[in-house]
Every structure is written in structure tokens, then in C-alpha cells.
Design a protein around this motif. Structure first.
Motif, PDB file in Angstrom:
ATOM      1  N   ALA A 322     -38.484 -79.321   5.157  1.00  0.00           N
ATOM      2  CA  ALA A 322     -37.406 -79.911   5.915  1.00  0.00           C
ATOM      3  C   ALA A 322     -36.264 -80.191   5.140  1.00  0.00           C
ATOM      4  O   ALA A 322     -36.334 -80.530   4.024  1.00  0.00           O
ATOM      5  N   GLN A 323     -34.964 -79.995   5.812  1.00  0.00           N
ATOM      6  CA  GLN A 323     -33.712 -80.262   5.038  1.00  0.00           C
ATOM      7  C   GLN A 323     -33.633 -81.550   4.266  1.00  0.00           C
ATOM      8  O   GLN A 323     -33.145 -81.839   3.227  1.00  0.00           O
ATOM      9  N   ALA A 324     -34.128 -82.664   5.091  1.00  0.00           N
ATOM     10  CA  ALA A 324     -34.032 -84.018   4.740  1.00  0.00           C
ATOM     11  C   ALA A 324     -35.168 -84.218   3.349  1.00  0.00           C
ATOM     12  O   ALA A 324     -34.818 -85.036   2.478  1.00  0.00           O
ATOM     13  N   GLU A 325     -35.907 -83.005   3.047  1.00  0.00           N
ATOM     14  CA  GLU A 325     -36.993 -83.403   1.922  1.00  0.00           C
ATOM     15  C   GLU A 325     -36.583 -82.541   0.577  1.00  0.00           C
ATOM     16  O   GLU A 325     -36.785 -82.748  -0.460  1.00  0.00           O
ATOM     17  N   VAL A 326     -35.811 -81.436   0.765  1.00  0.00           N
ATOM     18  CA  VAL A 326     -35.356 -80.526  -0.260  1.00  0.00           C
ATOM     19  C   VAL A 326     -34.000 -80.189  -0.243  1.00  0.00           C
ATOM     20  O   VAL A 326     -32.995 -80.062   0.643  1.00  0.00           O
ATOM     21  N   HIS A 327     -33.328 -80.546  -1.427  1.00  0.00           N
ATOM     22  CA  HIS A 327     -31.900 -80.193  -1.751  1.00  0.00           C
ATOM     23  C   HIS A 327     -31.676 -78.918  -2.631  1.00  0.00           C
ATOM     24  O   HIS A 327     -32.078 -79.225  -4.017  1.00  0.00           O
ATOM     25  N   ASP A 328     -31.265 -77.902  -2.506  1.00  0.00           N
ATOM     26  CA  ASP A 328     -31.296 -76.934  -3.531  1.00  0.00           C
ATOM     27  C   ASP A 328     -32.420 -76.324  -4.183  1.00  0.00           C
ATOM     28  O   ASP A 328     -32.508 -76.459  -5.484  1.00  0.00           O
ATOM     29  N   ARG A 329     -33.740 -76.378  -3.545  1.00  0.00           N
ATOM     30  CA  ARG A 329     -35.068 -76.220  -3.869  1.00  0.00           C
ATOM     31  C   ARG A 329     -35.637 -77.186  -4.914  1.00  0.00           C
ATOM     32  O   ARG A 329     -36.522 -76.871  -5.347  1.00  0.00           O
ATOM     33  N   VAL A 330     -34.757 -78.452  -4.957  1.00  0.00           N
ATOM     34  CA  VAL A 330     -35.529 -79.540  -5.845  1.00  0.00           C
ATOM     35  C   VAL A 330     -35.771 -80.686  -4.780  1.00  0.00           C
ATOM     36  O   VAL A 330     -34.849 -81.060  -4.039  1.00  0.00           O
ATOM     37  N   ARG A 331     -36.827 -81.388  -4.906  1.00  0.00           N
ATOM     38  CA  ARG A 331     -37.058 -82.375  -4.018  1.00  0.00           C
ATOM     39  C   ARG A 331     -36.091 -83.445  -4.149  1.00  0.00           C
ATOM     40  O   ARG A 331     -35.512 -83.826  -5.265  1.00  0.00           O
ATOM     41  N   LEU A 332     -35.612 -83.809  -2.983  1.00  0.00           N
ATOM     42  CA  LEU A 332     -34.467 -84.706  -2.947  1.00  0.00           C
ATOM     43  C   LEU A 332     -34.438 -85.951  -3.894  1.00  0.00           C
ATOM     44  O   LEU A 332     -33.612 -86.467  -4.599  1.00  0.00           O
ATOM     45  N   ASP A 333     -35.565 -86.688  -3.806  1.00  0.00           N
ATOM     46  CA  ASP A 333     -35.763 -87.896  -4.507  1.00  0.00           C
ATOM     47  C   ASP A 333     -35.798 -87.700  -5.949  1.00  0.00           C
ATOM     48  O   ASP A 333     -35.414 -88.501  -6.808  1.00  0.00           O
ATOM     49  N   ILE A 334     -36.365 -86.470  -6.489  1.00  0.00           N
ATOM     50  CA  ILE A 334     -36.292 -86.110  -7.939  1.00  0.00           C
ATOM     51  C   ILE A 334     -35.069 -85.909  -8.229  1.00  0.00           C
ATOM     52  O   ILE A 334     -34.312 -86.338  -9.450  1.00  0.00           O
ATOM     53  N   VAL A 373     -25.616 -87.078  -4.768  1.00  0.00           N
ATOM     54  CA  VAL A 373     -26.450 -86.091  -4.053  1.00  0.00           C
ATOM     55  C   VAL A 373     -25.999 -86.143  -2.610  1.00  0.00           C
ATOM     56  O   VAL A 373     -26.540 -87.124  -1.946  1.00  0.00           O
ATOM     57  N   PRO A 374     -25.471 -85.089  -2.068  1.00  0.00           N
ATOM     58  CA  PRO A 374     -25.074 -85.201  -0.721  1.00  0.00           C
ATOM     59  C   PRO A 374     -26.531 -84.734   0.270  1.00  0.00           C
ATOM     60  O   PRO A 374     -27.239 -84.145  -0.053  1.00  0.00           O
ATOM     61  N   LYS A 375     -26.473 -85.775   1.364  1.00  0.00           N
ATOM     62  CA  LYS A 375     -27.670 -85.702   1.981  1.00  0.00           C
ATOM     63  C   LYS A 375     -27.620 -84.638   3.077  1.00  0.00           C
ATOM     64  O   LYS A 375     -26.627 -84.354   3.751  1.00  0.00           O
ATOM     65  N   PRO A 376     -28.647 -83.919   2.901  1.00  0.00           N
ATOM     66  CA  PRO A 376     -28.590 -82.831   4.074  1.00  0.00           C
ATOM     67  C   PRO A 376     -28.841 -82.956   5.224  1.00  0.00           C
ATOM     68  O   PRO A 376     -29.582 -84.152   5.476  1.00  0.00           O
ATOM     69  N   LYS A 377     -27.978 -82.112   6.273  1.00  0.00           N
ATOM     70  CA  LYS A 377     -28.103 -82.606   7.660  1.00  0.00           C
ATOM     71  C   LYS A 377     -28.730 -81.379   8.560  1.00  0.00           C
ATOM     72  O   LYS A 377     -28.345 -80.240   8.272  1.00  0.00           O
ATOM     73  N   ASP A 378     -29.489 -81.699   9.536  1.00  0.00           N
ATOM     74  CA  ASP A 378     -29.957 -80.613  10.340  1.00  0.00           C
ATOM     75  C   ASP A 378     -29.082 -80.960  11.508  1.00  0.00           C
ATOM     76  O   ASP A 378     -29.419 -81.464  12.442  1.00  0.00           O
ATOM     77  N   MET A 398     -14.724 -86.729  20.424  1.00  0.00           N
ATOM     78  CA  MET A 398     -14.905 -85.354  19.683  1.00  0.00           C
ATOM     79  C   MET A 398     -14.475 -85.223  18.448  1.00  0.00           C
ATOM     80  O   MET A 398     -15.065 -84.496  17.472  1.00  0.00           O
ATOM     81  N   ALA A 399     -13.484 -86.300  18.046  1.00  0.00           N
ATOM     82  CA  ALA A 399     -13.163 -86.235  16.349  1.00  0.00           C
ATOM     83  C   ALA A 399     -14.589 -86.635  15.711  1.00  0.00           C
ATOM     84  O   ALA A 399     -14.573 -86.081  14.496  1.00  0.00           O
ATOM     85  N   ALA A 400     -14.997 -87.817  16.106  1.00  0.00           N
ATOM     86  CA  ALA A 400     -16.477 -87.848  15.045  1.00  0.00           C
ATOM     87  C   ALA A 400     -17.579 -86.719  15.181  1.00  0.00           C
ATOM     88  O   ALA A 400     -18.041 -86.498  13.907  1.00  0.00           O
ATOM     89  N   MET A 401     -17.528 -85.799  16.278  1.00  0.00           N
ATOM     90  CA  MET A 401     -18.528 -84.928  16.337  1.00  0.00           C
ATOM     91  C   MET A 401     -17.814 -83.829  15.251  1.00  0.00           C
ATOM     92  O   MET A 401     -18.650 -83.099  14.617  1.00  0.00           O
ATOM     93  N   ARG A 402     -16.602 -83.413  15.286  1.00  0.00           N
ATOM     94  CA  ARG A 402     -15.782 -82.529  14.460  1.00  0.00           C
ATOM     95  C   ARG A 402     -15.994 -83.062  12.995  1.00  0.00           C
ATOM     96  O   ARG A 402     -16.475 -82.005  12.156  1.00  0.00           O
ATOM     97  N   ASP A 403     -16.161 -84.127  12.700  1.00  0.00           N
ATOM     98  CA  ASP A 403     -16.425 -84.782  11.413  1.00  0.00           C
ATOM     99  C   ASP A 403     -17.847 -84.475  10.814  1.00  0.00           C
ATOM    100  O   ASP A 403     -18.137 -84.109   9.809  1.00  0.00           O
ATOM    101  N   GLU A 404     -18.729 -84.764  11.781  1.00  0.00           N
ATOM    102  CA  GLU A 404     -20.134 -84.512  11.583  1.00  0.00           C
ATOM    103  C   GLU A 404     -20.407 -83.161  11.416  1.00  0.00           C
ATOM    104  O   GLU A 404     -21.366 -82.767  10.275  1.00  0.00           O
TER     105      GLU A 404
END
Length: 548
Positions: A322-334, A373-378, A398-404
Motif C-alpha cells: 500500500a502507498q501508505a507503507e512504501v515510499h520509493d520502494r523503501v518502507r516509510l518508517d525506515i 518525507v512526504p506522506k503518500p496519498k491514495d 472546491m479549492a480544498a479538493m484542488r489542493d488535495e
């Protein structure tokens, strides 16, 4: 800066007088001979469990010689393709992050100092040095020597030089203080302030020399090397076809030697010449059990992936976490732990010395360097949740969704993307399946189409798609009148739909919603809706008659 010395303040509150000449010179450079020589004997070739255990044991003793251990780690990086790939993945994930330098105030001198630090840490020279700093992940520590340029008004780093970890040692008492190896002093020399960026990742509790990932990987590499060696020997015996030469009962000894020589040279020469009376058969080798060696090698690779990047799903078999667990192929917490510790090392070894040398600042007054480290978003799941929320009556800006989702507001004259739709020309060319020979049926069909087009043009539930669809079509006679009548249709439906919406908002489940519908008034006031519908029906028939 005209003075030949400058006093800097250390985190413990003490100060240290730094001489300009010391900052300009290389104090930890390699030597042709002595304790800081870059040349060493090969360690990994012929490595056995007994020898490896001795190397690891000796490297962890107080004041012990770590040269063989560190040489072994470097050689494994050169020989083990999988380990090197995973280690580089972890290092490059760090280098790919954008640094942030936060000033201690929003204006004045703190902003100026932060800008100066930002120029240094965002330079290509320093970003390349991040890979050298991250070398400590494998070996337990890494040291970068800063070469300062003291010629200008400000003393600035001119080079960041990686220093071989074999040039350093830990103290003999606690094994916790990293010191520079020098000839004639078995205890080494302390590292000079403002001269080194020292990175010691805390990957496990204990003395730093035993904390590097390489200490685990050396065992996995050795076992994998044994597996690959056995595999190659197996293939050498069973992977080559068997050549069988057959000679007749009357063959002489010379004929037999000729046949044997032909069979022996068959693989290398790929062609032989034998008498017609002789036969050579090639039997296909049945190398059963080869998958056992492959599974073993893959197992060791998976174990290495777990040690280095914390997972195997994106490292080995191509699937994904899941995107929340992996960032650029390295586990996010590591990755977050790595960046926190590297940022602390850069803060102490570069940012604080620069601020002290050029601005006389205490450590607490210096800008803060971080590698967030930016948090990945699904985004797909996010958009689905928002859509369901809006359909239930929730309100989202609408502005909040565009930023999201990272989309900027469109320009005033910018061409807008629209949902796919059929053009007016194509609609006019499509056959009318409902139209018959009866003129009245055709009029009714036109009436129905006219009312449908107008109704969707004012429909708020479609998000304006039908409104744009109708606007692109050719105008129909009387559409402006019909649009005016449809403009305020909500009050006519309020008596009917308001109880339904209230029941939906108050329900926690579909069953509860059905129960609330059963308790609704049996006879809502439909007179306003009926009156409006009658007027619209008349207008629609008029438009249909006019367009026939």
C-alpha cells in the motif's frame, strides 16, 4: 573575516578556537603508508564460517582492529548485485528528498542566515555528499570531511570529501567515541569540531560498530555464495548432455581411441568425424532438483531485502505494498528514521559550525535543517470517499479538493477539460427508433426530448455536465422560455423530497432509512409540483409542435 582564528560554541555549552589553516587543510586524507592506507588484502574470497566469525568477533572488541571487517563489507557491496541494488535504493531514496531550512524568525538576520544555509544544502555538491553520508547505514558510521574556503568575507565549504571508514576507530573504554587513526597513537585523535560531518545511525542498541546493516548481511551473503557455488557445480555435472560413443565388435584399439577423442571434443568443436561403423548418441541431461538451488538463492535475496529496505514485495517479486507503507520502494518508517538521523548529523556537523564561524550563533539560534518525507496519498480512495460524502449531502470546498490532488485553479481564458459527450451533429444524425409513421408519435417523441434536454440543463445533481451538454447543442425553439420555467423548480419538489433527505441524513443504515420512509406522511402536498408540471408539459408540447 580577517581573524586567523574563530571561536565556535559546542552543543554542551563549551567553545573551541578554530584556526583558519586547520579548516583549509585535509586532516584525514589517505597516506601512502601508515594507519590510513587505502590498500588491503582481499577478504571475501575463500570466506568460511569460522573465518567470518573471527572477523566479527575481533571487530567488536574494545580498541580492536576493524580493517578486515570494513574491507569485507566493501567487497560484498562490489560482489553481491542484489545487496548493492537494495542498498543504493535506500540511499537514493534519501538523496531524492527536498531539504527544508527553517529560520528561527520570520524576518531580519535569521532569514538571511537560513538563505545562506539553504544555498549550501541544495547545491549539487552537497546533495552528492548525502550518498556518502548514508554509507554509514551499512558500516555503522560514516565521516565526511569539510574543506573550508576562508578567503572571502564568509567562510564557506568548498568541498565535502568522503573518508574511508578504516581511517577511524572507536575509543578503547566505551567504544562510543569515534576518533581519527594517527600513527604512533593507538588511541587515535579526537575529531576536530567544524571539520567533520559524522553519521552514526542508531539501527540497534549497543556500540556503533555493531549497528550497521552489513553485520547481518555478511552471513546472508556467505550462505548465498555457498548456494550459488553448489548450483554451478551441479550444472557443471548434470547440465551438460552426455555423449555416448558406440563401436562395433570388430573395432580396433585405434578405432576406440578415435571414437573417445571425438566424443571428448564434441562439445568444444561442435563437429566430429568418425567412421561410418561408429555411432555417437547425445543423451539429454535430466538436471532434476535445480529449483532447490534457485529457491535457496531467492530466499537469501529476500532476507537481504528485508534487512536493507524493510520489505520484499516491491524489491523482489514486482508486486506492491500500500502507498501508505512504501515510499520509493523503501518502507516509510525506515526512510523517516534515516532522514531524521542524517538531518541531525548535518545540523551538528555543518549548519551549526557555519553559523558559529560566520555569525557567532549558539546552536539553539541556528536555522533547522530537515529532510521531510512526504506522506503518500491514495488519491483514488480519497476521491471515492469525497464523492460518497458529497452524495450524502456533505459539503466540500472546491479549492480544498484542488489542493488535495495537486491541481491549480484554471485561468480565466484557459480551455477546460470536459467529460466525454455526444455532439449536437451526431445526435441529429442518430435514427429515432421510437418514431413511427404516426405523426402524433413523432410529436410526442419530440416533446419528450425537448423536456428531457431542458430538465437536465437545470439539474444540480449532475454537476453541471448536462447543462454544458445542452449549451453546446443547437438551440431549440422555445428553450429560453422552458429554461426560465425550470429555473426555480426546487420549491415545487420540497414537500415531496425534503422528508426523504431528512430520513437519509438521520439514518445510520439502509434498514433504518427504510423504516423512516415508512413513517413519512402518507399524503405530501403535491399541488405545487403538479401545477408546475402541468405548465411545463404544455410548454413542452408547444415546443414539440413548433419543431415538427
Amino acid at each position: 573575516m580577517t581573524s586567523s582564528t574563530q571561536r565556535i560554541f559546542l552543543p554542551d555549552g563549551s567553545s573551541y578556537a578554530v584556526r583558519k589553516r586547520e579548516l583549509e587543510d585535509e586532516v584525514a586524507a589517505a597516506q601512502v603508508t601508515g594507519v590510513r592506507s587505502v590498500w588491503s588484502e582481499n577478504i571475501v574470497s575463500g570466506l568460511t564460517p569460522v573465518r567470518l566469525a573471527r572477523i566479527l568477533r575481533d571487530s567488536a572488541r574494545p580498541g580492536a582492529e576493524t580493517r578486515d571487517y570494513l574491507t569485507l563489507l566493501e567487497e560484498i557491496e562490489e560482489r553481491d548485485a542484489h545487496y548493492r541494488a537494495q542498498l543504493m535504493t535506500r540511499k537514493l531514496a534519501i538523496r531524492g528528498l527536498d531539504p527544508i531550512v527553517e529560520a528561527t524568525a520570520e524576518d531580519g538576520k535569521p532569514v538571511q542566515v537560513a538563505d545562506e544555509i539553504r544555498d549550501i544544502v541544495k547545491s549539487p555538491r552537497f546533495r552528492s555528499a548525502l550518498l556518502d553520508i548514508a554509507d554509514g547505514i551499512a558500516k555503522g558510521y560514516s565521516v565526511i570531511e569539510i574543506i573550508w574556503n576562508t578567503k572571502g568575507a564568509k567562510w564557506k565549504p568548498s568541498a565535502f570529501k568522503w573518508r574511508d571508514p578504516r581511517f577511524f576507530q572507536y575509543d578503547r573504554i566505551a567504544g562510543a567515541e569515534l576518533r581519527l587513526r594517527v600513527d604512533g597513537d593507538p588511541d587515535g585523535a579526537p575529531l576536530m569540531p567544524a571539520k567533520f560531518i559524522k553519521f552514526e545511525p542508531r539501527l540497534k542498541s549497543g556500540i556503533p560498530i555493531r549497528g550497521g546493516l552489513g553485520r547481518v548481511v555478511v552471513w546472508l551473503h556467505m550462505l548465498k555464495a555457498f548456494t550459488l557455488q553448489d548450483w554451478m557445480q551441479f550444472l557443471d555435472v548434470f547440465g551438460i548432455p552426455i555423449r555416448v560413443g558406440k563401436y562395433g565388435p570388430g573395432a580396433s584399439e585405434a578405432d576406440k581411441r578415435t571414437l573417445l577423442r571425438a566424443v571428448a571434443n564434441l562439445v568444444a568443436d561442435a563437429a566430429v568425424a568418425v567412421p561410418e561403423s561408429m555411432i555417437i548418441d547425445i543423451l539429454e541431461a535430466k538436471a532434476t532438483g535445480t529449483d532447490a538451488h534457485q529457491r535457496a538463492a531467492e530466499f537469501w535475496n529476500e532476507e537481504i531485502s528485508k534487512v536493507v529496505v524493510g520489505q520484499t514485495m516491491t524489491a523482489d517479486d514486482g508486486s506492491s505494498l500500500a502507498q501508505a507503507e512504501v515510499h520509493d520502494r523503501v518502507r516509510l518508517d525506515i526512510l523517516e528514521a534515516d532522514t531524521d538521523e542524517i538531518a541531525a548529523a548535518v545540523q551538528a556537523g555543518l549548519v551549526e559550525p557555519y553559523c558559529a564561524l560566520n555569525h557567532g550563533l549558539m546552536p539553539e539560534d541556528c536555522p533547522q535543517y530537515t529532510l521531510p518525507v512526504p506522506k503518500p496519498k491514495d488519491l483514488a480512495a480519497r476521491m471515492k470517499a469525497v464523492r460518497e460524502f458529497v452524495e450524502m449531502g456533505g459539503k466540500v470546498g472546491m479549492a480544498a479538493m484542488r489542493d488535495e490532488i495537486g491541481i491549480e485553479d484554471p485561468g480565466e481564458d484557459e480551455e477546460l477539460l470536459m467529460p466525454p459527450r455526444r455532439s449536437a451533429t451526431r445526435r441529429s444524425e442518430e435514427p429515432d427508433d421510437d418514431a413511427g409513421d404516426d405523426g402524433k408519435d413523432g410529436a410526442d417523441k419530440a416533446d419528450s426530448k425537448g423536456k428531457k434536454t431542458a430538465r437536465h440543463a437545470a439539474c444540480p445533481h449532475c454537476g453541471g455536465i448536462h447543462a454544458r451538454h445542452a449549451a453546446d447543442a443547437a438551440p431549440e425553439p422555445g428553450e429560453d422560455v422552458l429554461a426560465a420555467m425550470l429555473k426555480d423548480w426546487e420549491p415545487a419538489l420540497d414537500p415531496l423530497m425534503k422528508p426523504v433527505f431528512e430520513a437519509l441524513q438521520q439514518s445510520q443504515s439502509f434498514e433504518e432509512f427504510l423504516a423512516r420512509l415508512g413513517d413519512m406522511p402518507q399524503r405530501p402536498d403535491l399541488n405545487p409540483f403538479a401545477d408546475r408540471l402541468a405548465v411545463l408539459t404544455a410548454i413542452g408540447r408547444g415546443i414539440g409542435d413548433a419543431s415538427r
